[in-house]
Design a protein around this motif. Structure first.
Motif, PDB file in Angstrom:
ATOM      1  N   ALA A  54      90.321 -64.709  -1.528  1.00 45.77           N
ATOM      2  CA  ALA A  54      91.194 -63.603  -1.361  1.00 45.77           C
ATOM      3  C   ALA A  54      91.777 -63.158  -2.799  1.00 45.77           C
ATOM      4  O   ALA A  54      91.928 -61.768  -2.961  1.00 45.77           O
ATOM      5  CB  ALA A  54      92.536 -64.118  -0.574  1.00 45.77           C
ATOM      6  N   ILE A  58      90.716 -59.384  -3.715  1.00 45.18           N
ATOM      7  CA  ILE A  58      91.732 -58.472  -4.433  1.00 45.18           C
ATOM      8  C   ILE A  58      91.447 -57.897  -5.806  1.00 45.18           C
ATOM      9  O   ILE A  58      91.481 -56.854  -5.990  1.00 45.18           O
ATOM     10  CB  ILE A  58      93.229 -59.034  -4.306  1.00 45.18           C
ATOM     11  CG1 ILE A  58      93.667 -59.626  -2.939  1.00 45.18           C
ATOM     12  CG2 ILE A  58      94.142 -58.367  -5.177  1.00 45.18           C
ATOM     13  CD1 ILE A  58      94.779 -60.536  -2.925  1.00 45.18           C
ATOM     14  N   ARG A  69      97.681 -53.711  -5.956  1.00 46.16           N
ATOM     15  CA  ARG A  69      97.044 -54.793  -6.186  1.00 46.16           C
ATOM     16  C   ARG A  69      97.913 -56.019  -6.828  1.00 46.16           C
ATOM     17  O   ARG A  69      97.598 -57.400  -6.373  1.00 46.16           O
ATOM     18  CB  ARG A  69      95.916 -54.575  -7.470  1.00 46.16           C
ATOM     19  CG  ARG A  69      95.082 -55.995  -7.680  1.00 46.16           C
ATOM     20  CD  ARG A  69      94.064 -55.691  -8.747  1.00 46.16           C
ATOM     21  NE  ARG A  69      92.971 -54.768  -8.140  1.00 46.16           N
ATOM     22  CZ  ARG A  69      92.533 -53.662  -8.376  1.00 46.16           C
ATOM     23  NH1 ARG A  69      93.160 -52.957  -9.249  1.00 46.16           N
ATOM     24  NH2 ARG A  69      91.660 -53.135  -7.492  1.00 46.16           N
ATOM     25  N   TRP A  72      99.553 -57.535  -3.731  1.00 42.98           N
ATOM     26  CA  TRP A  72      98.790 -58.744  -3.048  1.00 42.98           C
ATOM     27  C   TRP A  72      98.683 -59.665  -3.740  1.00 42.98           C
ATOM     28  O   TRP A  72      98.662 -60.901  -3.025  1.00 42.98           O
ATOM     29  CB  TRP A  72      97.528 -57.940  -2.878  1.00 42.98           C
ATOM     30  CG  TRP A  72      97.493 -56.990  -1.448  1.00 42.98           C
ATOM     31  CD1 TRP A  72      97.389 -55.764  -1.473  1.00 42.98           C
ATOM     32  CD2 TRP A  72      97.629 -57.417  -0.194  1.00 42.98           C
ATOM     33  NE1 TRP A  72      97.520 -55.173  -0.069  1.00 42.98           N
ATOM     34  CE2 TRP A  72      97.696 -56.240   0.716  1.00 42.98           C
ATOM     35  CE3 TRP A  72      97.939 -58.672   0.256  1.00 42.98           C
ATOM     36  CZ2 TRP A  72      97.731 -56.506   1.948  1.00 42.98           C
ATOM     37  CZ3 TRP A  72      98.075 -58.655   1.937  1.00 42.98           C
ATOM     38  CH2 TRP A  72      97.875 -57.469   2.829  1.00 42.98           C
ATOM     39  N   TRP A  87      95.696 -60.839   3.790  1.00 40.65           N
ATOM     40  CA  TRP A  87      94.857 -59.980   2.900  1.00 40.65           C
ATOM     41  C   TRP A  87      93.638 -59.625   3.785  1.00 40.65           C
ATOM     42  O   TRP A  87      93.229 -58.811   4.101  1.00 40.65           O
ATOM     43  CB  TRP A  87      94.528 -60.813   1.722  1.00 40.65           C
ATOM     44  CG  TRP A  87      93.087 -60.064   1.217  1.00 40.65           C
ATOM     45  CD1 TRP A  87      91.980 -60.416   0.821  1.00 40.65           C
ATOM     46  CD2 TRP A  87      93.390 -58.820   0.321  1.00 40.65           C
ATOM     47  NE1 TRP A  87      91.317 -59.683   0.211  1.00 40.65           N
ATOM     48  CE2 TRP A  87      91.708 -58.488   0.246  1.00 40.65           C
ATOM     49  CE3 TRP A  87      94.019 -57.499   0.426  1.00 40.65           C
ATOM     50  CZ2 TRP A  87      91.587 -57.148  -0.657  1.00 40.65           C
ATOM     51  CZ3 TRP A  87      93.756 -56.473  -0.369  1.00 40.65           C
ATOM     52  CH2 TRP A  87      92.343 -56.277  -0.676  1.00 40.65           C
ATOM     53  N   GLY A  91      94.749 -56.471   4.710  1.00 37.56           N
ATOM     54  CA  GLY A  91      94.665 -55.848   3.199  1.00 37.56           C
ATOM     55  C   GLY A  91      93.391 -55.075   2.792  1.00 37.56           C
ATOM     56  O   GLY A  91      93.429 -54.010   2.212  1.00 37.56           O
ATOM     57  N   ASN A  92      92.400 -55.610   3.189  1.00 35.94           N
ATOM     58  CA  ASN A  92      91.033 -55.279   2.691  1.00 35.94           C
ATOM     59  C   ASN A  92      90.622 -54.095   3.656  1.00 35.94           C
ATOM     60  O   ASN A  92      89.358 -53.524   3.413  1.00 35.94           O
ATOM     61  CB  ASN A  92      90.183 -56.384   2.465  1.00 35.94           C
ATOM     62  CG  ASN A  92      89.769 -57.058   3.783  1.00 35.94           C
ATOM     63  OD1 ASN A  92      90.372 -57.004   4.920  1.00 35.94           O
ATOM     64  ND2 ASN A  92      88.745 -57.991   3.736  1.00 35.94           N
TER      65      ASN A  92
END
Length: 97
Positions: A54, A58, A69, A72, A87, A91-92
């Motif tokens: 992860a 990130i 960023r 996260w 994430w 998140g992505n």
């Protein structure tokens, strides 16, 4: 009328169950403890790998602004498993530009 040559279904089922059960094996408490420790070790290695993956994703995410960023990374560092799972779950996939 019952056929005398064929065994009863009940008896065949009982024999089949015994044949499938196999021999009775006793497991020592030391073996159980060793297996539990091995499973815990595998879980720990998996968690560290998930967190590391992860953080690498990130860092490489080009669609994230610096503030996002940082947030996260803080999420993954402060709440490791929850942050990493969040994430990968959402998140992505967010487009923050």
């Amino acid at each position: 009328m019952r056929c005398l040559a064929a065994p009863s279904i009940r008896r065949m089922h009982h024999r089949g169950y015994r044949a499938l059960a196999g021999p009775h094996v006793q497991v020592s408490p030391d073996t159980i403890e060793w297996a539990a420790m091995a499973l815990a070790g595998l879980a720990a290695v998996g968690a560290v790998g998930l967190i590391g993956a992860a953080l690498v994703q990130i860092a490489r995410a080009v669609h994230l602004r610096a503030g996002a960023r940082t947030n996260w990374v803080l999420a993954v560092v402060c709440a490791p498993l929850f942050g990493a799972i969040a994430w990968f779950a959402i998140g992505n996939r967010l487009d923050t530009e």
